[in-house]
Enzyme design. Structure first.
Site, PDB file in Angstrom:
ATOM      1  CG  ASP A 345      -1.883   1.112   1.285  1.00 42.92           C
ATOM      2  OD1 ASP A 345      -2.381   1.482   0.214  1.00 42.92           O
ATOM      3  OD2 ASP A 345      -2.157   1.624   2.376  1.00 42.92           O
ATOM      4  CG  ASP A 654      -2.628   1.763   6.388  1.00 38.17           C
ATOM      5  OD1 ASP A 654      -3.364   1.526   5.407  1.00 38.17           O
ATOM      6  OD2 ASP A 654      -2.108   2.874   6.585  1.00 38.17           O
ATOM      7  CG  ASP A 658      -4.855  -2.196   2.646  1.00 40.86           C
ATOM      8  OD1 ASP A 658      -4.958  -2.090   1.406  1.00 40.86           O
ATOM      9  OD2 ASP A 658      -4.480  -1.267   3.369  1.00 40.86           O
TER      10      ASP A 658
END
Length: 916
Positions: A345, A654, A658
Site C-alpha cells: 500500500d 493498514d 486491505d
C-alpha cells in the site's frame, strides 16, 4: 390508508431488491421515495422499529468458528506428526515407556504451539464489527436524536458533522463543505470532497462523491444523508465476506515439509516391508525379523525434525521482533525469506502519511521546500539556496504563504513528543510551509484578525476569509485558496519577480500547474484582494479583480528509509509493486521517486483492470508495478493472479480495504501503529514502526531462517539414512545388527537433537540479502542437497558398519563393537556440525579483533553431547539400559579418529552446495 401505512407497504415490497440499487445514480428525491422515508422528518419511531425487527441490527455477522476441541484435534492432521506418532507407537511396541513418553511429549508440544498460533488469527471479523460500531445523530419523527449505530435502519435520516464516524452507508441529501477521510476503505490519501449530484453508474467507489461509507470519518463540514445499506450490506460488510472467503494459504516451507514427510512415510513403510520379506526369505523367525523391521523404522524416523523446525522459526520470530517486525503466525518467518513479490500500500506504508508542501510557484519564480511532515524543520529554497526574506523580490512568495496560513481552519500543536495536526492534512501542509518561513498562526492572526469566512464548497472549489488589514484606513483584505481553475478565473493581475503588480498570464500558470501535477503534486492556488471596510463576505466580492499570489504543490512524500528498502529488495530479486486506492498520477509520481516504476506502461488503474478478462488481468498483474484507484476486490484479485503464476506474495497494508488481500497473501504485513484493527488481525506480521524498511530486515531474517533449516536437514537426515542403511545391509547380509533399536532412539532423541538445535541459533551470513530469492518451485530436498545427504549418509554407514565389524572381528565383543560404532558416529556428527556452522570462522574473526557475532550454541551443544556420551559409555546404569560397555582412553581416541575424515568431505561438498 395512512401515509405511514403506504410507506411501510412500499418499503416491504422493495426491501428484497434494495441490494441491487446503484444509489449513487439516483437523485435525492428518488432515493427518499425508494426507501419510503421523509427528507426532513425522517422515519417514525414505529416504522424504524418495524424495520429493525425485519432487517436486524446494523452490525457485521461473523462466521461461526470451530469448537476449540475440534481445532485442537485438527493440529494432529500433519504428516510430520504422523512420523512422531509412528515413532511413539513403535517405541511402545518395544515396551520402552520412557522413550515413548518423550516422543508423545514432543508431539503434544507441537500440537499446542499450532493451536495457540491458530487461535490468535480468529479475530478478523470481530475486529471489523468494532470498526463500524459507533453512535449516530439522526432525525426521527422530525426530532433530532442520538442512538447507537446498531439501531440504524434503512431510510434513517442521519446528520454528520466534523469528527463523526460514518455509522452506515449513506446517500447524501445535502452537504456544507463536507470532506470525508475514506483512506481506510479506498486508500485515498487526503479527505474527499463530497457533493449531492447524481453520478454515472460506472463511477468507481473512490469517486462516488454523493456517498459516504461506514467506518470512514468526517474531517470537515456538515451533511445530511439517508441510510441505504447497513450491516453486511455495507461496503465494509462486503469486505468482511471477502475475508471469510479468502483462502488461508500454507507457506512454501509447510508445503515442502508436508510433501517431504508424506514421501518419507512411504519410503519407511516400503523399506520395512522389504526388510520383513527378506528376513523371512532367509529363514529367520518372524519375531526376529519383526524386531529388525522395527529397528529400521526407528532409525529412519527423524524425531528431531519437527522440533528443529519449531525452534528455528521461534528464534526467527524473536530476531524479527528486535527489528520491529512482530510475527503472528510461526511459519510466516520463512515465507518472507522466499518472497518474490511485495505488494505494498502507498499511504502510510511507503509514504510519511503527512502531507507536505514541496514546490511553490510565486512571482514567476520557482521555490522548493525542504523537510517533511508537520514539524517546522526545513527551509524554503531558491536555486538550492535559502530564501532571504529581508531582500527584495519575494513579495509574492510571502503573500502566498500568508494566504495559506490565514485562509485555514486547521492548526498544529505539540504533544506526546511530536507535532500533531488538528484538522485536514492539506491545511496542515500549508501551515508547516509558512512556519518554515518564520510565520506563525498566532502572530499573523493577531496582526490580521479574521472577520468573516466562506467555507469550502465543492461546487465553488474555493475557501475565502476576510481580514482586517488597516483599521485606520478602513481597509480589509480577502484571501482565497482553492483549485487553480476556480482561482485563475477570478484574477487579472499577479506579482512579478520584483514584487510589482503585472498582468496575469493564465497560460503560463497552467503550464506550471501541469508540471507540478506530473510530479504527483496536489496543486492549490492562492489569491488576495484589498477591499474597503466591510464586516461580511459574499460571493459577489470574489467574482473578479483578485491578485494571483502563487501555487503550492503538496504531496505525501515517500519515506527516505523506504526508498532504500525498496532498492535493497529489488537488489535481492524481489519485485515491489504499489497497490493503492489513490490517484494514478500521484501514485505513479511516488513510485518513480522510489524506483518502483519507470514507464507509464507499468501503471494500471482499477477502471482499466475492471475491463480486462482473466488472462489480460493476470498479465497486467505480472507486468504492472503501480495499481491505482483499485477496489478491495481488485486488491484480492491481484494477489490471487500473482499467486497463480507461482509468485510468493507479501502484501502490506493498514486499512479495512486491505484486509482481504492481507489474508489471501502468502504473508500479510500490517502496520502496527496506524493500521486498522481488522488489518492487524488478518495479517501474519505486524510492523511496530509502520515502516516499509522493516520489511527488508524481516526478509533478511527470513532468509537466514530458511538457511538454518536447510543446514538442520543436511545434518539430521544423513544420521537417519546412515542408520537405516546399516540395518538394511545387515539384514541383507544376514549378520548381527550393528546397532539396536534402543540405541537408535538414544542417538536420534539425545545426540542428534542436542547437536541439531544449535543450528537454529546460527547467525545469518552477511551476503544473505544480496542473493536472489530461491525459486518458490524449488523442492525442499533439492538435487544438490540430496547429493550432500547421500554422501554424508554413506560416510556415516561406513563408520557404523565398519567400526562394528572391525571391533567384532578383533574382540568378539558385540557390546563393545556397538558402543564404539555409536561413539564413532557421534564423533562424525560433531565434526560435521563444526564444518557447516559459522562457529569456527566467527571465532577466528573475533580473535583477530573484529566485532562479529560468535555462535556459542554449537560449543554448548557439543559439550552437552560429549558429557552424555561419556555417561552412555562409562556409567554402569546406562550400560545396563542400553547394552553398552565402558571404553578405554585409546578406544575413545579411535572413535574420534574415525569421525574426523567427514571434515574433508564437507569441505568438498561446500564448494558445490554452500550452506552458508
Amino acid at each position: 390508508m395512512t401515509a405511514d401505512t403506504i410507506a411501510t407497504n412500499t418499503f416491504a415490497q422493495t426491501t428484497k431488491d434494495l441490494l441491487n440499487y446503484e444509489w449513487h445514480t439516483l437523485g435525492e428525491e428518488k432515493v427518499v421515495q425508494t426507501l419510503a422515508s421523509h427528507p426532513e422528518a425522517g422515519l417514525t419511531h414505529e416504522e424504524a422499529t418495524k424495520r429493525h425487527q425485519q432487517m436486524g441490527a446494523n452490525q457485521l455477522t461473523g462466521k461461526s468458528g470451530k469448537s476449540p476441541w475440534l481445532r485442537f484435534l485438527e493440529q494432529f492432521n500433519q504428516p510430520l506428526l504422523y512420523i512422531l506418532l509412528t515413532a511413539g507407537v513403535v517405541t511402545l511396541l518395544l515396551r520402552d515407556w520412557l522413550d515413548a513418553g518423550v516422543i508423545f511429549g514432543v508431539t503434544l508440544i507441537n500440537v499446542i504451539i499450532g493451536y495457540i498460533q491458530e487461535s490468535k488469527a480468529e479475530g478478523a471479523i470481530a475486529a471489523l464489527s468494532k470498526a463500524v460500531t459507533t453512535e449516530a445523530t439522526l432525525i426521527r419523527d422530525g426530532q433530532k436524536t442520538r442512538l447507537a449505530s446498531t439501531e440504524l435502519v434503512l431510510g434513517d435520516l442521519v446528520l454528520l458533522a466534523s469528527g463523526d464516524k460514518v455509522p452506515a452507508d449513506l446517500r447524501l441529501l445535502s452537504v456544507r463543505g463536507l470532506q470525508v477521510d475514506e483512506s481506510a476503505l479506498t486508500g485515498e490519501s487526503v479527505p474527499v470532497e463530497k457533493a449531492t449530484a447524481s453520478l454515472a453508474v460506472e463511477t468507481p467507489l473512490a469517486e462516488r462523491s454523493n456517498m459516504v461509507y461506514a467506518g470512514s470519518f468526517v474531517s470537515f463540514g456538515q451533511a445530511e444523508g439517508i441510510v441505504v445499506a447497513i450491516a453486511d450490506a455495507t461496503e465494509t460488510g462486503r469486505i468482511s465476506q471477502l475475508i471469510e472467503s479468502s483462502t488461508n494459504l500454507k507457506t512454501p516451507l509447510t508445503r515442502n515439509i508436508n510433501k517431504f514427510s508424506k514421501s518419507l512415510l512411504y519410503v519407511i513403510l516400503g523399506l520395512a516391508a522389504l526388510t520383513f520379506a527378506v528376513g523371512l526369505g532367509q529363514g529367520e523367525s518372524w519375531i526376529d525379523v519383526f524386531k529388525a523391521s522395527v529397528a529400521l523404522v526407528v532409525s529412519a524416523i527423524p524425531e528431531g525434525l519437527p522440533a528443529i523446525v519449531t525452534v528455528t522459526l521461534a528464534i526467527g520470530v524473536s530476531r524479527m521482533a528486535r527489528r520491529k517486525a512482530i510475527i503472528r503466525k510461526l511459519p510466516a518467518v520463512e515465507t518472507l525469506g522466499s518472497t518474490t513479490v511485495i505488494c505494498s500500500d502507498k499511504t502510510g506504508t511507503l509514504t510519511e502519511n503527512q502531507m507536505t508542501v514541496q514546490k511553490i510557484y510565486a512571482g514567476g519564480q520557482h521555490y522548493t521546500v525542504s523537510g517533511i511532515g508537520y514539524a517546522p524543520d526545513g527551509e524554503i529554497l531558491i536555486d538550492q539556496q535559502p530564501v532571504d526574506f529581508n531582500a527584495d523580490g519575494h513579495v509574492a512568495l510571502w503573500e502566498s504563504l500568508e494566504a495559506g496560513l490565514l485562509c485555514n481552519d486547521s492548526h498544529i500543536e505539540w504533544g506526546d513528543g511530536q507535532w500533531n495536526l488538528v484538522g485536514t492534512p492539506t491545511e496542515g501542509a500549508l501551515i508547516t510551509a509558512a512556519n518554515k518561513a518564520g510565520l506563525t498562526q498566532a502572530n499573523l492572526e493577531q496582526e490580521l484578525p479574521r472577520i468573516d469566512t466562506i467555507p469550502f464548497e465543492s461546487q465553488f472549489q474555493y475557501m475565502a476569509t476576510l481580514h482586517e488589514l488597516d483599521a485606520k484606513r478602513s481597509l480589509n483584505v480577502i484571501y482565497l485558496k482553492g483549485s487553480v481553475e476556480a482561482i485563475l478565473q477570478r484574477c487579472d493581475r499577479m506579482f512579478d519577480a520584483q514584487g510589482k503588480l503585472a498582468r496575469l498570464n493564465p497560460a503560463a500558470v497552467e503550464q506550471e500547474v501541469a508540471g507540478m501535477a506530473n510530479q504527483g503534486l496536489r496543486v492549490l492556488a492562492f489569491a488576495s484582494k484589498e477591499v474597503a471596510s466591510k464586516r461580511s463576505l459574499d460571493r459577489n466580492d470574489l467574482d473578479r479583480g483578485l491578485v494571483f499570489l502563487g501555487l503550492q504543490g503538496i504531496i505525501d512524500p515517500p519515506r527516505e528509509e523506504a526508498i532504500a528498502a525498496v532498492k535493497a529488495c529489488q537488489s535481492a530479486g524481489i519485485q515491489v509493486k504499489m497497490i493503492t486506492g489513490d490517484h494514478a498520477l500521484t501514485a505513479a509520481a511516488i513510485a518513480r521517486q522510489m524506483g518502483i516504476c519507470s514507464t507509464e506502461a507499468q501503471v494500471f488503474t482499477g477502471q482499466q483492470l475492471a475491463q480486462m478478462d482473466e488472462n489480460e488481468f493476470t498479465q497486467a498483474a505480472e507486468e504492472g508495478m503501480v495499481f491505482a484507484r483499485v477496489a478491495p476486490e481488485q486488491k484480492l484479485h491481484l494477489v490471487k493472479a500473482l499467486q497463480s503464476q507461482g509468485e510468493i506474495v507479501a502484501m502490506t497494508g493498514d486499512g479495512v480495504n486491505d484486509a482481504p488481500a492481507l489474508k489471501q497473501a502468502d504473508i500479510g504485513v500490517a502496520m502496527g501503529i496506524a493500521g486498522a484493527e481488522v488489518a492487524k488481525e488478518s495479517a501474519d506480521m505486524l510492523l511496530t514502526d509502520d515502516n516499509f524498511a522493516s520489511i527488508e530486515a524481516a526478509v533478511e531474517e527470513g532468509r537466514g531462517v530458511y538457511r538454518n533449516l536447510r543446514k538442520a536437514i543436511a545434518f539430521l537426515l544423513p544420521i537417519n539414512v546412515g542408520e537405516s542403511m546399516t540395518i538394511l545391509i545387515a539384514i541383507l547380509l544376514a549378520t548381527v545388527l550393528p546397532i539396536l533399536p534402543i540405541q537408535i532412539l538414544w542417538l536420534n532423541m539425545v545426540s542428534s537433537v542436542g547437536l541439531i538445535v544449535p543450528l537454529a541459533f546460527e547467525p545469518k551470513s552477511g551476503q544473505v540479502i544480496e542473493q536472489p530469492p530461491r525459486n518458490p518451485r524449488e523442492k525442499l530436498l533439492s538435487g544438490s542437497l540430496l547429493k550432500r545427504i547421500l554422501a554424508i549418509s554413506v560416510f556415516n554407514w561406513v563408520v557404523i558398519f565398519g567400526v562394528f565389524q572391525w571391533i567384532l572381528q578383533t574382540t568378539g565383543n558385540e557390546a563393545l563393537a556397538r558402543t564404539m560404532a555409536i561413539n564413532g558416529l557421534v564423533a562424525a556428527e560433531v565434526f560435521y556440525l563444526l564444518s557447516i556452522t559459522q562457529f569456527l570462522p566467527s571465532l577466528v574473526v573475533r580473535i583477530q579483533g573484529k566485532r562479529t557475532p560468535v555462535a556459542y550454541a554449537p560449543a554448548i551443544g557439543i559439550v552437552a553431547v560429549v558429557i552424555l556420551q561419556c555417561l552412555f559409555s562409562q556409567w554402569s546404569m546406562m550400560n545396563q539400559v542400553f547394552d553398552t560397555t565402558p571404553l578405554t582412553f585409546i578406544q575413545a581416541l579411535i572413535c574420534m579418529g574415525v569421525g574426523l575424515p567427514v571434515v574433508f568431505i564437507a569441505l568438498i561438498l561446500q564448494r558445490f552446495d554452500p550452506l552458508n
